[in-house]
Design a protein around this motif. Structure first.
Motif, PDB file in Angstrom:
ATOM      1  N   PHE A 106      -2.603  -7.378  10.523  1.00  0.00           N
ATOM      2  CA  PHE A 106      -1.839  -6.376   9.787  1.00  0.00           C
ATOM      3  C   PHE A 106      -2.356  -4.952   9.977  1.00  0.00           C
ATOM      4  O   PHE A 106      -1.851  -4.025   9.350  1.00  0.00           O
ATOM      5  N   ARG A 107      -3.350  -4.763  10.822  1.00  0.00           N
ATOM      6  CA  ARG A 107      -3.941  -3.424  10.964  1.00  0.00           C
ATOM      7  C   ARG A 107      -2.928  -2.398  11.451  1.00  0.00           C
ATOM      8  O   ARG A 107      -2.895  -1.271  10.965  1.00  0.00           O
ATOM      9  N   GLU A 108      -2.102  -2.793  12.402  1.00  0.00           N
ATOM     10  CA  GLU A 108      -1.107  -1.853  12.923  1.00  0.00           C
ATOM     11  C   GLU A 108      -0.014  -1.555  11.890  1.00  0.00           C
ATOM     12  O   GLU A 108       0.561  -0.478  11.877  1.00  0.00           O
ATOM     13  N   ALA A 109       0.238  -2.494  10.997  1.00  0.00           N
ATOM     14  CA  ALA A 109       1.275  -2.327   9.979  1.00  0.00           C
ATOM     15  C   ALA A 109       0.895  -1.260   8.959  1.00  0.00           C
ATOM     16  O   ALA A 109       1.762  -0.576   8.417  1.00  0.00           O
ATOM     17  N   GLY A 110      -0.392  -1.116   8.676  1.00  0.00           N
ATOM     18  CA  GLY A 110      -0.854  -0.127   7.702  1.00  0.00           C
ATOM     19  C   GLY A 110      -0.972  -0.703   6.305  1.00  0.00           C
ATOM     20  O   GLY A 110      -0.415  -1.765   5.990  1.00  0.00           O
ATOM     21  N   SER A 111      -1.688   0.018   5.463  1.00  0.00           N
ATOM     22  CA  SER A 111      -2.006  -0.503   4.138  1.00  0.00           C
ATOM     23  C   SER A 111      -0.795  -0.583   3.211  1.00  0.00           C
ATOM     24  O   SER A 111      -0.724  -1.478   2.362  1.00  0.00           O
ATOM     25  N   MET A 112       0.156   0.319   3.352  1.00  0.00           N
ATOM     26  CA  MET A 112       1.329   0.303   2.473  1.00  0.00           C
ATOM     27  C   MET A 112       2.192  -0.936   2.747  1.00  0.00           C
ATOM     28  O   MET A 112       2.543  -1.671   1.816  1.00  0.00           O
ATOM     29  N   LEU A 113       2.516  -1.168   4.004  1.00  0.00           N
ATOM     30  CA  LEU A 113       3.337  -2.330   4.337  1.00  0.00           C
ATOM     31  C   LEU A 113       2.584  -3.627   4.044  1.00  0.00           C
ATOM     32  O   LEU A 113       3.148  -4.569   3.502  1.00  0.00           O
ATOM     33  N   PHE A 114       1.304  -3.668   4.376  1.00  0.00           N
ATOM     34  CA  PHE A 114       0.521  -4.864   4.084  1.00  0.00           C
ATOM     35  C   PHE A 114       0.563  -5.181   2.593  1.00  0.00           C
ATOM     36  O   PHE A 114       0.808  -6.321   2.189  1.00  0.00           O
ATOM     37  N   SER A 115       0.357  -4.177   1.751  1.00  0.00           N
ATOM     38  CA  SER A 115       0.367  -4.377   0.299  1.00  0.00           C
ATOM     39  C   SER A 115       1.725  -4.871  -0.177  1.00  0.00           C
ATOM     40  O   SER A 115       1.813  -5.770  -1.022  1.00  0.00           O
ATOM     41  N   LYS A 116       2.783  -4.294   0.373  1.00  0.00           N
ATOM     42  CA  LYS A 116       4.144  -4.696   0.008  1.00  0.00           C
ATOM     43  C   LYS A 116       4.402  -6.143   0.401  1.00  0.00           C
ATOM     44  O   LYS A 116       4.901  -6.938  -0.400  1.00  0.00           O
ATOM     45  N   LEU A 117       4.043  -6.500   1.616  1.00  0.00           N
ATOM     46  CA  LEU A 117       4.265  -7.869   2.080  1.00  0.00           C
ATOM     47  C   LEU A 117       3.397  -8.864   1.321  1.00  0.00           C
ATOM     48  O   LEU A 117       3.832  -9.986   1.021  1.00  0.00           O
ATOM     49  N   LEU A 118       2.180  -8.486   1.008  1.00  0.00           N
ATOM     50  CA  LEU A 118       1.267  -9.383   0.301  1.00  0.00           C
ATOM     51  C   LEU A 118       1.811  -9.736  -1.084  1.00  0.00           C
ATOM     52  O   LEU A 118       1.758 -10.895  -1.500  1.00  0.00           O
ATOM     53  N   ILE A 119       2.381  -8.770  -1.777  1.00  0.00           N
ATOM     54  CA  ILE A 119       2.919  -9.088  -3.108  1.00  0.00           C
ATOM     55  C   ILE A 119       4.230  -9.868  -2.997  1.00  0.00           C
ATOM     56  O   ILE A 119       4.475 -10.793  -3.766  1.00  0.00           O
ATOM     57  N   GLU A 120       5.052  -9.512  -2.034  1.00  0.00           N
ATOM     58  CA  GLU A 120       6.329 -10.210  -1.875  1.00  0.00           C
ATOM     59  C   GLU A 120       6.155 -11.649  -1.381  1.00  0.00           C
ATOM     60  O   GLU A 120       6.830 -12.555  -1.853  1.00  0.00           O
ATOM     61  N   GLU A 121       5.265 -11.842  -0.443  1.00  0.00           N
ATOM     62  CA  GLU A 121       5.122 -13.145   0.212  1.00  0.00           C
ATOM     63  C   GLU A 121       4.061 -14.047  -0.420  1.00  0.00           C
ATOM     64  O   GLU A 121       4.154 -15.260  -0.328  1.00  0.00           O
ATOM     65  N   ALA A 122       3.023 -13.440  -1.029  1.00  0.00           N
ATOM     66  CA  ALA A 122       1.918 -14.244  -1.546  1.00  0.00           C
ATOM     67  C   ALA A 122       1.715 -14.083  -3.052  1.00  0.00           C
ATOM     68  O   ALA A 122       0.921 -14.808  -3.638  1.00  0.00           O
ATOM     69  N   GLY A 123       2.424 -13.127  -3.666  1.00  0.00           N
ATOM     70  CA  GLY A 123       2.253 -12.904  -5.092  1.00  0.00           C
ATOM     71  C   GLY A 123       0.898 -12.337  -5.458  1.00  0.00           C
ATOM     72  O   GLY A 123       0.404 -12.538  -6.562  1.00  0.00           O
ATOM     73  N   VAL A 124       0.295 -11.592  -4.520  1.00  0.00           N
ATOM     74  CA  VAL A 124      -1.027 -11.005  -4.731  1.00  0.00           C
ATOM     75  C   VAL A 124      -0.878  -9.483  -4.653  1.00  0.00           C
ATOM     76  O   VAL A 124      -0.423  -8.953  -3.646  1.00  0.00           O
ATOM     77  N   ALA A 125      -1.278  -8.810  -5.731  1.00  0.00           N
ATOM     78  CA  ALA A 125      -1.150  -7.353  -5.795  1.00  0.00           C
ATOM     79  C   ALA A 125      -2.471  -6.674  -5.456  1.00  0.00           C
ATOM     80  O   ALA A 125      -3.517  -7.032  -5.992  1.00  0.00           O
ATOM     81  N   VAL A 126      -2.403  -5.725  -4.536  1.00  0.00           N
ATOM     82  CA  VAL A 126      -3.529  -4.870  -4.163  1.00  0.00           C
ATOM     83  C   VAL A 126      -3.011  -3.443  -4.094  1.00  0.00           C
ATOM     84  O   VAL A 126      -1.813  -3.218  -4.021  1.00  0.00           O
ATOM     85  N   ALA A 127      -3.909  -2.485  -4.116  1.00  0.00           N
ATOM     86  CA  ALA A 127      -3.514  -1.082  -3.994  1.00  0.00           C
ATOM     87  C   ALA A 127      -3.693  -0.644  -2.544  1.00  0.00           C
ATOM     88  O   ALA A 127      -4.780  -0.823  -1.979  1.00  0.00           O
ATOM     89  N   PRO A 128      -2.657  -0.088  -1.920  1.00  0.00           N
ATOM     90  CA  PRO A 128      -2.807   0.373  -0.539  1.00  0.00           C
ATOM     91  C   PRO A 128      -3.818   1.513  -0.469  1.00  0.00           C
ATOM     92  O   PRO A 128      -3.779   2.441  -1.277  1.00  0.00           O
ATOM     93  N   GLY A 129      -4.708   1.440   0.495  1.00  0.00           N
ATOM     94  CA  GLY A 129      -5.747   2.446   0.635  1.00  0.00           C
ATOM     95  C   GLY A 129      -5.210   3.839   0.855  1.00  0.00           C
ATOM     96  O   GLY A 129      -5.807   4.824   0.395  1.00  0.00           O
ATOM     97  N   VAL A 130      -4.085   3.958   1.525  1.00  0.00           N
ATOM     98  CA  VAL A 130      -3.524   5.271   1.814  1.00  0.00           C
ATOM     99  C   VAL A 130      -3.182   6.021   0.528  1.00  0.00           C
ATOM    100  O   VAL A 130      -3.147   7.254   0.521  1.00  0.00           O
ATOM    101  N   ALA A 131      -2.963   5.316  -0.564  1.00  0.00           N
ATOM    102  CA  ALA A 131      -2.677   5.965  -1.838  1.00  0.00           C
ATOM    103  C   ALA A 131      -3.869   6.773  -2.348  1.00  0.00           C
ATOM    104  O   ALA A 131      -3.718   7.630  -3.214  1.00  0.00           O
ATOM    105  N   PHE A 132      -5.053   6.526  -1.784  1.00  0.00           N
ATOM    106  CA  PHE A 132      -6.264   7.236  -2.197  1.00  0.00           C
ATOM    107  C   PHE A 132      -6.640   8.339  -1.208  1.00  0.00           C
ATOM    108  O   PHE A 132      -7.706   8.922  -1.311  1.00  0.00           O
ATOM    109  N   GLY A 133      -5.743   8.612  -0.264  1.00  0.00           N
ATOM    110  CA  GLY A 133      -5.989   9.662   0.712  1.00  0.00           C
ATOM    111  C   GLY A 133      -6.040   9.110   2.127  1.00  0.00           C
ATOM    112  O   GLY A 133      -6.056   7.899   2.347  1.00  0.00           O
TER     113      GLY A 133
END
Length: 179
Positions: A106-133
């Motif tokens: 998922f490195r090429e996808a980026g933290s925002m898409l990874f976070s979105k897919l992780l909650i949608e597909e696995a039901g696991v919520a994380v904060a995308p790193g890009v939200a912190f700068g």
């Protein structure tokens, strides 16, 4: 003390997150300026919260060690169970958050898409790193707020998620929500 201040809160140490009780110490002029600005912004904390904060600071401190132990257990469970799931997460030395590099797929996808897919597909919520700068990109922040059983369940969901990474990324790409 001559040129700086230190800011701290009771949020994590005394399990008072959201109570907005903290302190600043250091350079007297800077502290006074901060007190003046703060006085324009609010009228102080609700009295029972101030009393509880004083009791926490002045009372027995064994609860601090207990809380540290809880977070250490959660941290260790997260690191170990995610490693078994195929996601290496470095153990934070002292925090209620873990900063995890994105799994390779998922490195090429980026933290925002990874976070979105992780909650949608696995039901696991994380904060995308890009939200912190900009330097947060490539990472997600995981709060150690759930108990160890829930963390292990999240790791089982992550294992299935990572096993289907190619398919998940393919669907995201084909629906226009991906890369």
């Amino acid at each position: 003390k001559d040129i700086a201040v230190e800011v701290n809160s009771l949020s994590k140490t005394y399990a008072m997150a959201g109570w907005r009780v903290g302190m600043v110490v250091g350079n007297a002029r800077i502290c006074a300026a901060l007190a003046r600005v703060k006085s324009y912004l609010d009228y102080g904390a609700y009295t029972p919260i101030q009393v509880a904060a004083a009791a926490a600071l002045n009372g027995p401190q064994d609860c601090v060690e207990e809380i540290r132990g809880i977070y250490k257990g959660r941290r260790d469970t997260l690191v170990e169970s995610m490693k078994r799931a195929g996601w290496d997460i470095p153990a934070p030395p002292a925090s209620m958050f873990a900063w995890a590099p994105l799994p390779e797929a998922f490195r090429e996808a980026g933290s925002m898409l990874f976070s979105k897919l992780l909650i949608e597909e696995a039901g696991v919520a994380v904060a995308p790193g890009v939200a912190f700068g900009e330097y947060g990109e490539g990472y997600v922040r995981i709060g150690l707020v759930e108990n160890e059983n829930r963390i292990r369940q999240a790791a089982r969901n992550v294992r299935r998620f990572l096993a289907n990474a190619e398919e998940i990324l393919g669907r995201a790409h084909n629906t226009g929500t991906g890369l």
